[in-house]
Design a protein around this motif. Structure first.
Motif, PDB file in Angstrom:
ATOM      1  N   VAL A  81       0.400  -1.362  -0.176  1.00 41.57           N
ATOM      2  CA  VAL A  81       0.074   0.324   0.151  1.00 41.57           C
ATOM      3  C   VAL A  81       0.709   0.953   0.139  1.00 41.57           C
ATOM      4  CG1 VAL A  81      -1.727   1.102   1.473  1.00 41.57           C
ATOM      5  CG2 VAL A  81      -1.566  -1.089   1.162  1.00 41.57           C
ATOM      6  N   LYS A  82       1.007   1.802  -0.595  1.00 42.44           N
ATOM      7  CA  LYS A  82       1.760   3.449  -1.316  1.00 42.44           C
ATOM      8  C   LYS A  82       0.986   4.306  -0.951  1.00 42.44           C
ATOM      9  CE  LYS A  82       4.218   1.334  -4.449  1.00 42.44           C
ATOM     10  NZ  LYS A  82       5.039   1.047  -6.532  1.00 42.44           N
ATOM     11  N   GLY A  83       0.886   5.070   0.000  1.00 42.88           N
ATOM     12  CA  GLY A  83       0.555   5.864   0.660  1.00 42.88           C
ATOM     13  C   GLY A  83       1.207   7.555   0.120  1.00 42.88           C
ATOM     14  N   PRO A  84       0.503   8.668   0.704  1.00 50.45           N
ATOM     15  CA  PRO A  84       1.120   9.514   0.361  1.00 50.45           C
ATOM     16  C   PRO A  84       1.785  10.148   1.055  1.00 50.45           C
ATOM     17  CG  PRO A  84      -1.385  10.117   1.089  1.00 50.45           C
ATOM     18  CD  PRO A  84      -0.825   8.718   0.620  1.00 50.45           C
ATOM     19  N   ALA A  85       3.324  10.740   1.240  1.00 49.01           N
ATOM     20  CA  ALA A  85       4.310  11.047   2.126  1.00 49.01           C
ATOM     21  C   ALA A  85       3.700  12.129   2.707  1.00 49.01           C
ATOM     22  CB  ALA A  85       5.174  12.191   0.634  1.00 49.01           C
ATOM     23  N   PRO A  86       3.726  11.781   4.296  1.00 47.06           N
ATOM     24  CA  PRO A  86       3.037  13.007   5.387  1.00 47.06           C
ATOM     25  C   PRO A  86       3.395  14.357   4.791  1.00 47.06           C
ATOM     26  CG  PRO A  86       5.541  11.767   5.679  1.00 47.06           C
ATOM     27  CD  PRO A  86       4.758  11.292   4.773  1.00 47.06           C
ATOM     28  N   SER A  87       2.522  15.397   4.753  1.00 44.39           N
ATOM     29  CA  SER A  87       3.006  16.639   4.822  1.00 44.39           C
ATOM     30  C   SER A  87       3.566  17.466   5.712  1.00 44.39           C
ATOM     31  CB  SER A  87       1.781  17.275   4.529  1.00 44.39           C
ATOM     32  OG  SER A  87       0.714  17.242   6.103  1.00 44.39           O
ATOM     33  N   SER A 143      -6.205  11.972  13.689  1.00 46.10           N
ATOM     34  CA  SER A 143      -5.582  12.216  13.077  1.00 46.10           C
ATOM     35  C   SER A 143      -6.017  10.867  12.345  1.00 46.10           C
ATOM     36  CB  SER A 143      -4.371  12.109  13.467  1.00 46.10           C
ATOM     37  OG  SER A 143      -3.706  10.930  13.459  1.00 46.10           O
ATOM     38  N   LYS A 144      -5.578  11.331  11.270  1.00 41.37           N
ATOM     39  CA  LYS A 144      -6.004   9.122  10.046  1.00 41.37           C
ATOM     40  C   LYS A 144      -4.700   8.402  10.629  1.00 41.37           C
ATOM     41  CE  LYS A 144      -7.111  12.124   5.929  1.00 41.37           C
ATOM     42  NZ  LYS A 144      -7.058  11.843   4.097  1.00 41.37           N
ATOM     43  N   GLU A 145      -4.086   8.245  11.676  1.00 39.11           N
ATOM     44  CA  GLU A 145      -3.242   7.149  11.202  1.00 39.11           C
ATOM     45  C   GLU A 145      -3.959   7.339  13.168  1.00 39.11           C
ATOM     46  OE1 GLU A 145       1.684   6.738  13.013  1.00 39.11           O
ATOM     47  OE2 GLU A 145       0.448   8.476  12.810  1.00 39.11           O
ATOM     48  N   GLN A 146      -4.404   7.751  14.229  1.00 35.58           N
ATOM     49  CA  GLN A 146      -4.991   7.226  15.283  1.00 35.58           C
ATOM     50  C   GLN A 146      -6.050   6.479  15.102  1.00 35.58           C
ATOM     51  OE1 GLN A 146      -4.995  11.812  17.079  1.00 35.58           O
ATOM     52  NE2 GLN A 146      -3.937  10.798  18.634  1.00 35.58           N
ATOM     53  N   ILE A 147      -7.287   7.074  13.644  1.00 37.05           N
ATOM     54  CA  ILE A 147      -8.364   6.014  13.409  1.00 37.05           C
ATOM     55  C   ILE A 147      -7.886   4.747  13.159  1.00 37.05           C
ATOM     56  CG2 ILE A 147     -10.143   6.851  11.796  1.00 37.05           C
ATOM     57  CD1 ILE A 147     -10.726   9.282  12.130  1.00 37.05           C
ATOM     58  N   PHE A 148      -6.686   4.639  12.271  1.00 37.74           N
ATOM     59  CA  PHE A 148      -6.913   3.282  11.537  1.00 37.74           C
ATOM     60  C   PHE A 148      -6.052   2.378  12.983  1.00 37.74           C
ATOM     61  CE2 PHE A 148      -3.001   0.288  10.410  1.00 37.74           C
ATOM     62  CZ  PHE A 148      -3.540  -0.061   9.355  1.00 37.74           C
ATOM     63  N   TYR A 149      -5.501   2.910  13.666  1.00 33.60           N
ATOM     64  CA  TYR A 149      -4.641   1.864  14.759  1.00 33.60           C
ATOM     65  C   TYR A 149      -6.229   1.695  15.882  1.00 33.60           C
ATOM     66  CZ  TYR A 149       0.228   2.261  13.494  1.00 33.60           C
ATOM     67  OH  TYR A 149       0.915   2.074  12.644  1.00 33.60           O
ATOM     68  N   LEU A 150      -6.475   2.972  15.884  1.00 31.75           N
ATOM     69  CA  LEU A 150      -8.141   2.307  17.030  1.00 31.75           C
ATOM     70  C   LEU A 150      -9.010   1.722  16.315  1.00 31.75           C
ATOM     71  CD1 LEU A 150      -9.210   2.728  19.862  1.00 31.75           C
ATOM     72  CD2 LEU A 150     -10.141   5.316  18.532  1.00 31.75           C
ATOM     73  N   TYR A 273      -0.817   8.598  24.593  1.00 33.76           N
ATOM     74  CA  TYR A 273      -1.913   9.740  23.380  1.00 33.76           C
ATOM     75  C   TYR A 273      -1.874  10.757  23.307  1.00 33.76           C
ATOM     76  CZ  TYR A 273      -1.435   4.495  22.441  1.00 33.76           C
ATOM     77  OH  TYR A 273      -0.455   3.186  21.906  1.00 33.76           O
ATOM     78  N   ASP A 274      -3.157  10.987  23.150  1.00 39.10           N
ATOM     79  CA  ASP A 274      -3.824  12.799  23.880  1.00 39.10           C
ATOM     80  C   ASP A 274      -4.140  13.150  25.052  1.00 39.10           C
ATOM     81  OD1 ASP A 274      -3.864  12.708  21.159  1.00 39.10           O
ATOM     82  OD2 ASP A 274      -5.535  12.680  20.816  1.00 39.10           O
ATOM     83  N   ASN A 275      -3.607  11.993  26.266  1.00 44.88           N
ATOM     84  CA  ASN A 275      -3.998  12.513  27.822  1.00 44.88           C
ATOM     85  C   ASN A 275      -3.016  13.841  28.160  1.00 44.88           C
ATOM     86  OD1 ASN A 275      -3.604   9.005  28.770  1.00 44.88           O
ATOM     87  ND2 ASN A 275      -6.034  10.667  27.803  1.00 44.88           N
ATOM     88  N   PRO A 276      -2.087  14.215  27.071  1.00 45.23           N
ATOM     89  CA  PRO A 276      -0.914  15.543  27.943  1.00 45.23           C
ATOM     90  C   PRO A 276      -2.240  16.360  26.948  1.00 45.23           C
ATOM     91  CG  PRO A 276       0.323  13.882  27.370  1.00 45.23           C
ATOM     92  CD  PRO A 276      -1.034  13.295  26.936  1.00 45.23           C
TER      93      PRO A 276
END
Length: 354
Positions: A81-87, A143-150, A273-276
């Motif tokens: 899976v080739k995703g776009p480079a992080p901006s 973020s999309k990454e957080q949603i993916f792992y969740l 994660y987002d606790n701080p």
């Protein structure tokens, strides 16, 4: 005249021969070339060797071709899976409006008396139904990454426990967290620690939280001057609210304390994660809430474990709190933008329907 003797080897002779050379004629003498060395490749059949190289280089009979290797990898590991480079824009983004973390007119923590009744402002939604909570903002700006792992974790748990089993698992986690927070509030309100309570008092708490209380016992020893527990904070200017767990001194420093439970060790702040961001949002709201007459610049995240192993306490310095406060402002802006976009879309759809 000085005479120099030089040994000269003549081709075809059996031995060296000496020649007398005067210094004045030395510059005219030339060194005889050494005989040409015999090359080990001189006997190689160059035509035959060239044909062999061409045959090897042009052969396609090997199974280890790039195409076959890629097909084999895709069969074993799945397609690439080739995703776009992080901006780079997300990492360098700053809040459009940098609201102050502290409220200057209020006194700092050192000027506030340490004694007095605990503050516990119960959440009242009347007239504030549209005011977002800190938890809601963070959940809707993942973020999309957080949603993916969740989502991947959720699918794995459902595959293991089933739909009903996962639902029951989530309900148990929520129940344990609620009981744990209630038990900690009772301990802090009584002015003691979990170790100072005798067995009969400790048995008053449900069995599900006994391990968690044992886990945070060493942290509670350093918690003093409790000022607020399970209390609502509201940012008057930014218009968001939340319910913080505790405001107290930890090792002499006034902090917004957040109690967390976990099934896995979280020894580093990055594991939370987002606790701080959540703690910084609570502190920023408290500092701008007229119900609280003091300012808090520091934070603390305590991760408790059910098996009773020592909890991890992650301190947030004033510098870190300012960093996460800016991150919170960005997330809050994203939430407001999304909500405005959804409201506009709903309005347009309603207009077209009419």
């Amino acid at each position: 005249m000085l005479v120099v003797k030089r040994v000269v080897r003549f081709a075809g002779t059996a031995g060296p021969r000496c020649a007398d050379l005067s210094v004045s004629h030395l510059s005219a003498c030339h060194r005889l070339p050494s005989p040409k060395r015999h090359s080990p490749y001189s006997s190689v059949d160059s035509d035959r060797y060239s044909s062999l190289v061409k045959s090897v280089m042009s052969s396609r009979v090997s199974s280890q071709t790039p195409e076959n290797l890629q097909a084999e990898d895709e069969h074993v590991y799945g397609p690439v899976v080739k995703g776009p480079a992080p901006s780079s824009g997300a990492a360098t983004r700053v809040p459009k409006t940098l609201h102050p973390f502290l409220h200057p007119p209020e006194t700092l923590e050192a000027e506030e008396p340490e004694t007095g009744p605990l503050t516990r402002i119960v959440l009242n939604r009347e007239g504030r139904s549209s005011v977002p909570s800190v938890t809601r903002v963070l959940q809707q700006t993942l973020s999309k990454e957080q949603i993916f792992y969740l989502e991947r974790w959720k699918r794995r748990m459902i595959a293991e426990l089933g739909e009903d089993g996962f639902k029951q698992y989530s309900q148990n986690l929520f129940k344990q967290g609620k009981l744990f927070h209630s038990a900690v509030e009772d301990i802090l309100a009584s002015g003691g620690t979990s170790q100072s309570r005798n067995a009969s008092e400790a048995s008053e708490h449900p069995l599900e939280v006994q391990g968690y209380l044992e886990s945070i016992s060493h942290v509670l020893e350093d918690v003093t001057a409790v000022r607020a527990t399970e209390s609502t904070v509201h940012h008057d200017a930014l218009n968001y609210l939340g319910i913080l767990d505790c405001v107290a001194r930890y090792r002499g420093v006034l902090c917004v304390i957040d109690w967390k439970t976990s099934e896995k060790p979280k020894p580093f702040l990055s594991n939370t994660y987002d606790n701080p961001i959540q703690v910084a949002a609570y502190a920023g709201a408290l500092n701008n809430d007229s119900n609280y007459k003091y300012q808090v610049e520091n934070g603390l995240i305590v991760v408790a474990y059910k098996d009773g192993s020592p909890a991890h306490a992650h301190q947030l310095s004033a510098e870190l709190m300012l960093h996460y406060w800016k991150t919170w402002l960005i997330r809050l802006e994203e939430f407001i933008e999304k909500r405005s976009s959804h409201a506009s879309s709903a309005f347009e759809q309603k207009g077209f329907g009419v």
